[in-house]
Design a protein around this motif. Structure first.
Motif, PDB file in Angstrom:
ATOM      1  N   GLU A 106      22.939  18.301   2.691  1.00 32.69           N
ATOM      2  CA  GLU A 106      23.394  19.692   2.739  1.00 32.69           C
ATOM      3  C   GLU A 106      24.621  19.819   3.629  1.00 32.69           C
ATOM      4  O   GLU A 106      24.746  19.118   4.631  1.00 32.69           O
ATOM      5  CB  GLU A 106      22.253  20.585   3.239  1.00 32.69           C
ATOM      6  N   ASP A 107      25.513  20.740   3.253  1.00 28.91           N
ATOM      7  CA  ASP A 107      26.760  20.811   4.010  1.00 28.91           C
ATOM      8  C   ASP A 107      26.597  21.490   5.368  1.00 28.91           C
ATOM      9  O   ASP A 107      27.534  21.560   6.145  1.00 28.91           O
ATOM     10  CB  ASP A 107      27.882  21.446   3.180  1.00 28.91           C
ATOM     11  N   THR A 108      25.399  21.978   5.660  1.00 30.90           N
ATOM     12  CA  THR A 108      25.151  22.526   6.999  1.00 30.90           C
ATOM     13  C   THR A 108      24.571  21.456   7.936  1.00 30.90           C
ATOM     14  O   THR A 108      24.306  21.742   9.093  1.00 30.90           O
ATOM     15  CB  THR A 108      24.169  23.707   6.936  1.00 30.90           C
ATOM     16  N   THR A 109      24.370  20.252   7.421  1.00 24.10           N
ATOM     17  CA  THR A 109      23.874  19.160   8.251  1.00 24.10           C
ATOM     18  C   THR A 109      25.058  18.322   8.739  1.00 24.10           C
ATOM     19  O   THR A 109      25.836  17.822   7.936  1.00 24.10           O
ATOM     20  CB  THR A 109      22.904  18.263   7.441  1.00 24.10           C
ATOM     21  N   HIS A 110      25.176  18.218  10.048  1.00 27.25           N
ATOM     22  CA  HIS A 110      26.314  17.516  10.651  1.00 27.25           C
ATOM     23  C   HIS A 110      25.878  16.189  11.251  1.00 27.25           C
ATOM     24  O   HIS A 110      24.813  16.109  11.862  1.00 27.25           O
ATOM     25  CB  HIS A 110      26.943  18.375  11.744  1.00 27.25           C
ATOM     26  N   ASN A 111      26.687  15.168  11.064  1.00 22.82           N
ATOM     27  CA  ASN A 111      26.470  13.864  11.689  1.00 22.82           C
ATOM     28  C   ASN A 111      27.507  13.718  12.794  1.00 22.82           C
ATOM     29  O   ASN A 111      28.695  13.556  12.516  1.00 22.82           O
ATOM     30  CB  ASN A 111      26.635  12.742  10.666  1.00 22.82           C
ATOM     31  N   LEU A 112      27.045  13.774  14.044  1.00 24.20           N
ATOM     32  CA  LEU A 112      27.987  13.917  15.154  1.00 24.20           C
ATOM     33  C   LEU A 112      27.823  12.802  16.182  1.00 24.20           C
ATOM     34  O   LEU A 112      26.691  12.410  16.500  1.00 24.20           O
ATOM     35  CB  LEU A 112      27.749  15.267  15.842  1.00 24.20           C
ATOM     36  N   PRO A 113      28.945  12.306  16.722  1.00 26.50           N
ATOM     37  CA  PRO A 113      28.837  11.288  17.772  1.00 26.50           C
ATOM     38  C   PRO A 113      28.148  11.882  19.006  1.00 26.50           C
ATOM     39  O   PRO A 113      28.308  13.077  19.292  1.00 26.50           O
ATOM     40  CB  PRO A 113      30.289  10.939  18.108  1.00 26.50           C
ATOM     41  N   PHE A 114      27.426  11.054  19.700  1.00 27.64           N
ATOM     42  CA  PHE A 114      26.603  11.555  20.799  1.00 27.64           C
ATOM     43  C   PHE A 114      26.591  10.497  21.907  1.00 27.64           C
ATOM     44  O   PHE A 114      26.655   9.304  21.631  1.00 27.64           O
ATOM     45  CB  PHE A 114      25.182  11.800  20.279  1.00 27.64           C
ATOM     46  N   ALA A 115      26.507  10.960  23.146  1.00 28.64           N
ATOM     47  CA  ALA A 115      26.412  10.027  24.281  1.00 28.64           C
ATOM     48  C   ALA A 115      24.966  10.001  24.761  1.00 28.64           C
ATOM     49  O   ALA A 115      24.424  11.032  25.151  1.00 28.64           O
ATOM     50  CB  ALA A 115      27.337  10.475  25.406  1.00 28.64           C
ATOM     51  N   LEU A 116      24.337   8.834  24.716  1.00 25.82           N
ATOM     52  CA  LEU A 116      22.938   8.737  25.141  1.00 25.82           C
ATOM     53  C   LEU A 116      22.846   8.729  26.660  1.00 25.82           C
ATOM     54  O   LEU A 116      23.685   8.120  27.325  1.00 25.82           O
ATOM     55  CB  LEU A 116      22.317   7.428  24.633  1.00 25.82           C
ATOM     56  N   PRO A 117      21.814   9.367  27.219  1.00 22.14           N
ATOM     57  CA  PRO A 117      21.601   9.247  28.664  1.00 22.14           C
ATOM     58  C   PRO A 117      21.326   7.779  29.021  1.00 22.14           C
ATOM     59  O   PRO A 117      20.716   7.054  28.233  1.00 22.14           O
ATOM     60  CB  PRO A 117      20.348  10.100  28.913  1.00 22.14           C
ATOM     61  N   GLU A 118      21.784   7.377  30.213  1.00 20.54           N
ATOM     62  CA  GLU A 118      21.640   5.976  30.630  1.00 20.54           C
ATOM     63  C   GLU A 118      20.181   5.529  30.639  1.00 20.54           C
ATOM     64  O   GLU A 118      19.853   4.409  30.239  1.00 20.54           O
ATOM     65  CB  GLU A 118      22.258   5.764  32.022  1.00 20.54           C
ATOM     66  N   GLU A 119      19.311   6.416  31.103  1.00 22.70           N
ATOM     67  CA  GLU A 119      17.899   6.050  31.213  1.00 22.70           C
ATOM     68  C   GLU A 119      17.309   5.754  29.827  1.00 22.70           C
ATOM     69  O   GLU A 119      16.544   4.801  29.651  1.00 22.70           O
ATOM     70  CB  GLU A 119      17.131   7.194  31.874  1.00 22.70           C
ATOM     71  N   LEU A 120      17.697   6.565  28.850  1.00 22.12           N
ATOM     72  CA  LEU A 120      17.208   6.340  27.487  1.00 22.12           C
ATOM     73  C   LEU A 120      17.736   5.006  26.948  1.00 22.12           C
ATOM     74  O   LEU A 120      17.010   4.238  26.308  1.00 22.12           O
ATOM     75  CB  LEU A 120      17.629   7.499  26.577  1.00 22.12           C
ATOM     76  N   LYS A 121      19.009   4.724  27.241  1.00 23.29           N
ATOM     77  CA  LYS A 121      19.592   3.460  26.784  1.00 23.29           C
ATOM     78  C   LYS A 121      18.828   2.274  27.370  1.00 23.29           C
ATOM     79  O   LYS A 121      18.536   1.306  26.656  1.00 23.29           O
ATOM     80  CB  LYS A 121      21.069   3.378  27.203  1.00 23.29           C
ATOM     81  N   GLU A 122      18.512   2.370  28.651  1.00 22.97           N
ATOM     82  CA  GLU A 122      17.793   1.255  29.303  1.00 22.97           C
ATOM     83  C   GLU A 122      16.433   1.039  28.650  1.00 22.97           C
ATOM     84  O   GLU A 122      16.022  -0.098  28.400  1.00 22.97           O
ATOM     85  CB  GLU A 122      17.616   1.551  30.796  1.00 22.97           C
ATOM     86  N   ARG A 123      15.743   2.134  28.362  1.00 26.35           N
ATOM     87  CA  ARG A 123      14.408   2.005  27.768  1.00 26.35           C
ATOM     88  C   ARG A 123      14.483   1.490  26.327  1.00 26.35           C
ATOM     89  O   ARG A 123      13.648   0.686  25.907  1.00 26.35           O
ATOM     90  CB  ARG A 123      13.675   3.346  27.835  1.00 26.35           C
ATOM     91  N   LEU A 124      15.456   1.989  25.602  1.00 25.43           N
ATOM     92  CA  LEU A 124      15.606   1.511  24.217  1.00 25.43           C
ATOM     93  C   LEU A 124      15.979   0.033  24.195  1.00 25.43           C
ATOM     94  O   LEU A 124      15.500  -0.735  23.345  1.00 25.43           O
ATOM     95  CB  LEU A 124      16.670   2.338  23.481  1.00 25.43           C
ATOM     96  N   ASP A 125      16.826  -0.355  25.133  1.00 25.53           N
ATOM     97  CA  ASP A 125      17.228  -1.760  25.211  1.00 25.53           C
ATOM     98  C   ASP A 125      16.014  -2.641  25.520  1.00 25.53           C
ATOM     99  O   ASP A 125      15.819  -3.695  24.902  1.00 25.53           O
ATOM    100  CB  ASP A 125      18.308  -1.924  26.285  1.00 25.53           C
ATOM    101  N   ALA A 126      15.184  -2.172  26.475  1.00 25.74           N
ATOM    102  CA  ALA A 126      13.972  -2.925  26.825  1.00 25.74           C
ATOM    103  C   ALA A 126      13.036  -3.000  25.626  1.00 25.74           C
ATOM    104  O   ALA A 126      12.444  -4.056  25.344  1.00 25.74           O
ATOM    105  CB  ALA A 126      13.276  -2.248  28.007  1.00 25.74           C
ATOM    106  N   PHE A 127      12.925  -1.904  24.889  1.00 27.16           N
ATOM    107  CA  PHE A 127      12.068  -1.892  23.693  1.00 27.16           C
ATOM    108  C   PHE A 127      12.571  -2.888  22.650  1.00 27.16           C
ATOM    109  O   PHE A 127      11.796  -3.685  22.101  1.00 27.16           O
ATOM    110  CB  PHE A 127      12.025  -0.473  23.107  1.00 27.16           C
ATOM    111  N   MET A 128      13.872  -2.854  22.365  1.00 26.39           N
ATOM    112  CA  MET A 128      14.423  -3.751  21.335  1.00 26.39           C
ATOM    113  C   MET A 128      14.249  -5.210  21.746  1.00 26.39           C
ATOM    114  O   MET A 128      13.952  -6.063  20.905  1.00 26.39           O
ATOM    115  CB  MET A 128      15.909  -3.433  21.084  1.00 26.39           C
ATOM    116  N   LYS A 129      14.419  -5.477  23.019  1.00 26.10           N
ATOM    117  CA  LYS A 129      14.243  -6.865  23.485  1.00 26.10           C
ATOM    118  C   LYS A 129      12.779  -7.284  23.353  1.00 26.10           C
ATOM    119  O   LYS A 129      12.485  -8.407  22.930  1.00 26.10           O
ATOM    120  CB  LYS A 129      14.745  -7.002  24.920  1.00 26.10           C
ATOM    121  N   SER A 130      11.866  -6.374  23.692  1.00 33.19           N
ATOM    122  CA  SER A 130      10.443  -6.733  23.588  1.00 33.19           C
ATOM    123  C   SER A 130      10.039  -6.914  22.118  1.00 33.19           C
ATOM    124  O   SER A 130       9.135  -7.688  21.818  1.00 33.19           O
ATOM    125  CB  SER A 130       9.559  -5.674  24.259  1.00 33.19           C
ATOM    126  N   ALA A 131      10.728  -6.219  21.226  1.00 33.11           N
ATOM    127  CA  ALA A 131      10.440  -6.370  19.790  1.00 33.11           C
ATOM    128  C   ALA A 131      11.171  -7.570  19.200  1.00 33.11           C
ATOM    129  O   ALA A 131      10.980  -7.892  18.023  1.00 33.11           O
ATOM    130  CB  ALA A 131      10.848  -5.096  19.047  1.00 33.11           C
TER     131      ALA A 131
END
Lengths: 347, 334
Positions: free
Chosen positions: A247-272
């Motif tokens: 739908e044209d009301t749905t936007h795909n926008l660049p976003f800056a992740l919080p550092e804490e979230l990045k650290e946790r996601l990185d730890a998750f991906m490494k554990s997986a």
């Protein structure tokens, strides 16, 4: 040498990366399952453990593997004379093929994989990923897998925000009359509950997270390329953002992740054990980020292009970099990016 | 859509997929999500800039009493157009990166072939596809527009890196709708087929691609150029390319019917004959790539327009002799 394992025809996550491999004159070979099964590419296993494909010694020459949707169910279009045996034949041949290719993958364990084959198979199981995500400190919506209606009703009553229902692994496409059908994430409502029998196939239910917006995050070896999928009006009871993606009301926008979230996601991906993947995260109305799922071979092209991330170029550079490192060559830099070796493509 | 009740306490964030561009006297919103170019009052650009650092209420309060109500009206307009959203945080999203890049050393190539053409077409196409070119335009005249010749040309690029082939035939007399359909069925790289002076008019859309036959002859130059007037290209890749380059000429090469390398067929300047100069040598020459960087800000006919990054600059450029480094579309000989 970089080995690209993919489908025979155009694959949106593979071909744009290959365009960059060609541009950088990187040495690569592209293989697809059907070409190997049909003998278009010459394959043989040697007694000394070596596997040779079209003259390439996999153990000796392959340093990096880019794995994209290679294994698939065999079509067996030429077996129409045995229709009543077809299901058994398909099952047997799929097992035979799987053993051949799993052994090839095993003997390529010395190479850098993007993503690791076994890790990506494990990642298909949302239950396992949910457990790893929680262990990495990520918030995950409350989840229940059950096979009895009374258990479901009990969970439903405890979650006043509502429940959704979705496949534990994956739902493919069912083709009929020119249409493709699949199962999206579905809202559990009174009608759903009324239609639910007392006993049913083990099914995943999850509490509804009221979304501020959804994040589709492409991960590549510690780097994040997040896309916020945002709408000023999600409509009522939207369970799956894929339903409004076009739908044209749905936007795909660049976003800056919080550092804490990045650290946790990185730890998750490494554990997986995942070097890459597309991670879905919901940002809820309280500003919290809730992990939903990860797809190791998820489609990155459309969100990546909408955010101008050049993900396909970055994947190609990662493959080239790892190949150079494994070959004892200098690290990647703009000055020494170009390498000259022959490349072939099997398709 | 109605403004939220507490809009004065909130920040208004323009979506990164909407870019406002000012001209000398106009302004436009490039809505990349909808691929639309929307004319806007220039004051809206200033307003949005202020809203990047102030809440809506702070901005309204900083204006004289007679202008303050305009903030609400403009915000309603922006919300109605779905150009942005109200947020509590000052920075909600990241701006889109303005980088442009492509994996191809050559984006497009154009060949003209007619009775005067006696160069080795296969050798030229090899050089073009060796550079991973994606798009090829063939303009075919006498001797080259018949079905056998077209078939032969398409066979030459089968299996190459080309993604799209566009065919323009000045003489479509030997083509029937059935032959056109058959050609599309056998050549998946074929994207456009346009035959002039065909025996019957015919049009069919494939997925992807368009086959079109018309009975009238090829229009003259001026009429052809009018084709692009009032048409705009609104997508982010085009926009970022247009910011830095001339999207028509960037990474493009043409070969005239006599076999001379050119920037585009509409230019008179040549860069050697295909039998004497390799394509890689041509592309490495600064004289050849000089026009690639003539972006809309260096074309006097475009630089003052807010729509300059959405225009397809399909007219030959002439350098101004005033030392400014600027160009014009005006060609004295026309």
């Amino acid at each position: 040498m970089i080995l690209v394992l993919t489908y025979r025809k155009y694959e949106q996550g593979t071909d744009p990366v290959i365009d960059w491999l060609i541009r950088y004159d990187a040495p690569f070979v592209r293989l697809d399952l059907l070409s190997l099964l049909e003998g278009r590419n010459r394959l043989h296993f040697e007694d000394d453990g070596r596997i040779i494909i079209d003259g390439y010694d996999l153990q000796d020459q392959i340093k990096v593997v880019f794995y994209r949707r290679f294994l698939r169910s065999l079509p067996l279009d030429n077996c129409q004379e045995l229709p009543h045996h077809l299901p058994q034949l398909r099952s047997d041949l799929n097992r035979e093929a799987a053993d051949v290719f799993r052994e090839i993958f095993r003997r390529l364990s010395h190479a850098h994989w993007l993503p690791d084959f076994e890790a990506s198979e494990r990642a298909d199981n949302k239950l396992h990923m949910t457990k790893l995500a929680r262990a990495a400190g990520l918030r995950v919506p409350s989840t229940l897998v059950c096979n009895r209606k009374d258990t479901l009703l009990d969970f439903y009553r405890k979650k006043p925000g509502g429940l959704i229902c979705k496949p534990i692994n994956f739902c493919g496409y069912y083709f009929r009359d020119g249409f493709a059908f699949t199962a999206y994430t579905k809202m559990v409502d009174e009608d759903f509950l009324k239609a639910t029998p007392d006993r049913f196939f083990p099914t995943l239910f999850q509490e509804v997270v009221e979304r501020d917006f959804e994040l589709r995050i492409f991960y590549l070896d510690g780097k994040f390329f997040p896309t916020a999928i945002y709408s000023n009006d999600y409509g009522e009871n939207l369970a799956d953002v894929k339903l409004i993606a076009e739908e044209d009301t749905t936007h795909n926008l660049p976003f800056a992740l919080p550092e804490e979230l990045k650290e946790r996601l990185d730890a998750f991906m490494k554990s997986a054990g995942l070097t890459t993947g597309s991670i879905d995260v919901l940002k809820d109305m309280d500003g919290r980020h809730q992990f939903i799922e990860v797809n190791p071979v998820g489609q990155y092209l459309a969100p990546g292009r909408k955010c101008n991330y050049f993900i396909e170029k970055k994947i190609a550079e990662w493959l080239i970099q790892k190949n150079r490192e494994a070959s004892g060559l200098r690290s990647l830099s703009p000055q020494n990016l170009t390498v000259t070796s022959p490349s072939i493509t099997a398709t | 859509m109605k403004l939220p009740d507490n809009w004065r306490e909130l920040y208004f964030t323009l979506f990164p997929d909407v870019v406002l561009v000012k001209g000398e006297r106009d302004a436009a919103a490039y809505d990349f999500n909808r691929a639309e170019l929307v004319p806007i009052p220039p004051v809206l650009c200033d307003l949005v800039e202020e809203l990047e650092v102030h809440t809506c209420g702070e901005l309204a309060g900083s204006l004289p009493p007679d202008q303050s109500p305009l903030v609400g009206k403009y915000l309603s307009y922006l919300l109605e157009k779905d150009f942005g959203t109200f947020r509590e945080e000052i920075i909600a999203f990241k701006p889109l990166d303005r980088d442009w890049d492509q994996s191809n050393e050559l984006l497009s190539a154009q060949l003209e072939l007619n009775a005067s053409s006696d160069y080795n077409v296969a050798a030229v196409l090899d050089q073009i596809t060796d550079l991973n070119c994606f798009q090829l335009e063939l303009r075919l005249g006498e001797k080259w527009a018949n079905p056998e010749a077209v078939e032969g040309l398409l066979e030459l690029v089968r299996g190459s890196t080309l993604r799209a082939v566009d065919l323009y035939l000045t003489d479509g007399s030997a083509w029937t709708p059935e032959r056109g359909d058959d050609l599309f069925a056998r050549h998946p790289k074929l994207l456009h087929f346009m035959a002039y002076a065909a025996p019957t008019a015919y049009e069919k859309t494939f997925h992807p691609g368009t086959l079109k036959m018309v009975v009238h002859p090829l229009p003259k130059g001026e009429e052809r150029r009018n084709h692009y007037k009032g048409r705009y290209i609104v997508n982010y890749q085009y926009f970022t390319e247009a910011l830095r380059f001339n999207p028509l000429l960037n990474r493009r090469v043409s070969v005239s019917s006599f076999g001379y390398w050119k920037n585009d067929l509409m230019y008179e300047e040549t860069f050697g004959h295909v039998t004497e100069r390799k394509l890689t040598e041509v592309l490495a020459s600064p004289e050849f790539t000089r026009l690639w960087k003539v972006n809309a800000d260096r074309i006097v006919d475009l630089k003052d327009s807010a729509r300059r990054y959405a225009v397809w600059p399909a007219e030959p450029l002439t350098a101004l002799q005033d030392g400014s480094g600027c160009y014009t579309f005006f060609t004295p000989s026309l």
